[in-house]
Scaffold this motif. Structure first.
Motif, short mmCIF file in Angstrom:
data_model
loop_
_atom_site.label_atom_id
_atom_site.label_comp_id
_atom_site.label_asym_id
_atom_site.label_seq_id
_atom_site.Cartn_x
_atom_site.Cartn_y
_atom_site.Cartn_z
N ASP A 24 -8.58 3.74 -6.30
CA ASP A 24 -7.38 3.97 -7.11
C ASP A 24 -6.89 2.72 -7.84
O ASP A 24 -5.87 2.75 -8.53
N ASP A 25 -7.59 1.60 -7.69
CA ASP A 25 -7.25 0.40 -8.48
C ASP A 25 -7.57 0.65 -9.94
O ASP A 25 -8.56 1.31 -10.28
N THR A 26 -6.74 0.09 -10.82
CA THR A 26 -7.02 0.24 -12.25
C THR A 26 -7.93 -0.89 -12.73
O THR A 26 -8.05 -1.94 -12.09
N ASP A 56 -7.90 -0.33 -19.70
CA ASP A 56 -7.19 -1.04 -18.64
C ASP A 56 -6.47 -0.11 -17.67
O ASP A 56 -6.25 -0.45 -16.51
N HIS A 57 -6.10 1.09 -18.14
CA HIS A 57 -5.33 2.01 -17.31
C HIS A 57 -6.22 2.98 -16.52
O HIS A 57 -5.70 3.72 -15.67
N ALA A 58 -7.52 2.95 -16.78
CA ALA A 58 -8.44 3.83 -16.05
C ALA A 58 -8.60 3.33 -14.62
O ALA A 58 -8.56 2.12 -14.35
N THR A 59 -8.76 4.25 -13.69
CA THR A 59 -8.97 3.87 -12.29
C THR A 59 -10.46 3.65 -12.03
O THR A 59 -11.32 4.15 -12.77
#
Length: 325
Positions: free
Chosen positions: A28-30, A71-74
């Protein structure tokens, strides 16, 4: 650079080459968070990012794909959830071929519970590949069994050179005596038709060449986990076709230059038989060695050559005695 799980010598298992000092993340880290954590840090390798749920490997992400992602993708959205992996206890050569087969810059090492043990980075894969190449060359020549020995062979003493080479050459000497005995058994026939003897070296060479090609293929297959059943049928047919094609070419050539149809027929049929048998021997011998827990590479080189030579001579002289008389 930090060390892998085991000392950095050329060892024998995948775990010995695994580094844990590589970028890692949770599913779940971006992308932005992972890149921010990576900045200003030094890693043993940044070829791939390991994505783990606790200790379990969830997937891998190459640095190229990480840099190209939003950048916002997990991590879960951009990672490969089913990457090529290798068990820690598996042979190092198997690990290299897994990475090459999947065109990956690194390879994840896991245990039986899929817990992440580390990543084998590109530089280690190259080191293993070089070491395995040196070892294969040494063993195929019947010279040495270890990579370290192969590397020091060029500078070792005369006594060690003799110790490493002489046993295999003595095997060849025994084979030469047996070959002489075979030829002597067909002495009467050779005296009646001397032309038959002219083709013994050529038939022996061609059968050896076919056998050597098959040995290299079988030993490489066994070393990376390819079972003999997957090789047997295709290589048997290949050996038969090679023998048939060489025989088809040899018959008119020998007839053109020596004008003896019977001898030409004997040469052609012998090449067909000898090449087919050589391919079979080249498969059976390494496989037999591996079944008894002996490195299959020791089933090639001088020992296989002696066996193939004896069979080729026997086949040719037997066929020629039937056809030529």
């Amino acid at each position: 650079m930090s060390s892998p799980v085991s000392p950095p010598e050329i060892l024998t298992t995948a775990a010995a080459h695994a580094y844990r000092d590589v970028p890692s993340a949770a599913p779940d880290d971006t992308v932005g968070e992972v890149l921010a954590r990576m900045r200003g840090r030094r890693f043993a390798s940044v070829a791939v990012v390991a994505i783990c749920e606790g200790e379990r490997l969830a997937g891998l992400l190459t640095i190229e794909n990480l840099l190209a992602a939003d950048d916002h993708a997990t991590m879960a959205e951009v990672m490969d959830p089913d990457p090529p992996t290798v068990a820690g206890h598996q042979d190092q050569e198997h690990a290299v071929w897994e990475a090459l087969r999947h065109d990956e810059p690194g390879l994840a090492v896991i245990d039986a519970d899929r817990n992440w043990m580390g990543v084998i980075p590109p530089q280690r894969l190259l080191t293993v590949l070089l070491g395995e190449h040196d070892e294969d060359v040494a063993r195929l020549s019947g010279y040495l069994a270890s990579t370290a020995g192969a590397r020091s062979a060029s500078t070792e003493s005369v006594g060690l050179r003799l110790w490493h080479r002489l046993p295999w050459l003595l095997v060849g000497l025994v084979g030469a005596m047996l070959a002489a005995g075979l030829v002597d058994a067909f002495q009467a026939q050779l005296e009646r038709q001397v032309l038959v003897a002219f083709f013994i070296p050529g038939i022996v060479y061609l059968a050896d060449a076919v056998g050597t090609q098959t040995e290299a293929l079988v030993i490489r297959g066994l070393s990376v986990g390819v079972g003999i059943k997957r090789i047997l049928w295709r290589e048997s047919v290949t050996g038969l076709l090679i023998g048939a094609l060489i025989a088809v070419v040899a018959y008119p050539l020998t007839l053109l230059f020596w004008h003896d149809a019977a001898v030409s027929a004997a040469v052609g049929l012998s090449l067909l038989s000898a090449c087919s048998v050589a391919a079979a021997v080249a498969m059976v011998l390494p496989w037999s060695f591996s079944k008894f827990g002996v490195d299959p590479a020791f089933g090639s080189g001088p020992l296989a050559t002696v066996i193939q030579d004896l069979i080729s001579i026997f086949v040719y002289l037997t066929v020629s005695s039937i056809i030529v008389g």
